[in-house]
Design a protein around this motif. Structure first.
Motif: not given
Length: 187
Positions: A12-25, A31-35
């Protein structure tokens, strides 16, 4: 992985999608709450690393939502920004550290990347931005770009051998207007 209630609140609050986040390197705040972080893997590995104290480091892939980028169970036209950094390796073994870190493409990689672009553009808002990252160590970026009908606005090469590409796309607003007209909600 996130519980269903927490996932619904995050979506509901996410405006960003990381579609293949892996380890978020490449994320400054992993842990960005927008994503909303999505990956088809949920796993943990201890990797040998001589530069780390103790000689090893943890590789943690723990998405908010475990899903495949070729079939995202997310609402259309939702995200202002989508990051699409799919696996780019074909010939690396499934158990090698590169495959663990980046993932690995299958034999149908062209179909997967084509479907991934389509899914990312589907969940992206009109006038939303898609950031695509690709390393052409094994597959030239021109072959990958031929799999989408969208042209990038601009991009950048980086890395020691300049094989990593960051490309930026803009979803046309006309797509939403056309859909509304087809569905009878528009002019």
């Amino acid at each position: 992985m996130t519980g269903l209630l927490e996932l619904a609140e995050r979506l509901e609050r996410a405006v960003v999608l990381d579609a293949c986040c892996g380890s978020r390197m490449f994320w400054f705040d992993k842990s960005d709450p927008r994503a909303l972080f999505v990956d088809n893997r949920c796993e943990r590995h201890e990797l040998t690393d001589k530069s780390s104290s103790g000689g090893s480091r943890s590789l943690v892939i723990d998405p908010d939502l475990q899903a495949d980028f070729t079939n995202l169970p997310l609402p259309s036209d939702h995200f202002a920004l989508v990051v699409f950094d799919p696996p780019h390796l074909l010939r690396n073994g499934r158990k090698g550290w590169l495959a663990k870190k980046y993932g690995k493409l299958g034999d149908d990689w062209r179909d997967d990347i084509r479907a991934g672009f389509a899914e990312c553009f589907c969940v992206l808002r009109p006038d939303g931005v898609l950031v695509f990252k690709w390393n052409e160590h094994e597959i030239p970026v021109r072959e990958v770009l031929a799999l989408t009908g969208h042209a990038p606005l601009f991009g950048n090469r980086c890395g020691k051998t300049a094989k990593s590409h960051w490309l930026v796309f803009l979803k046309p607003a006309a797509a939403l207007r056309a859909r509304h007209i087809i569905e009878g909600n528009g002019e």
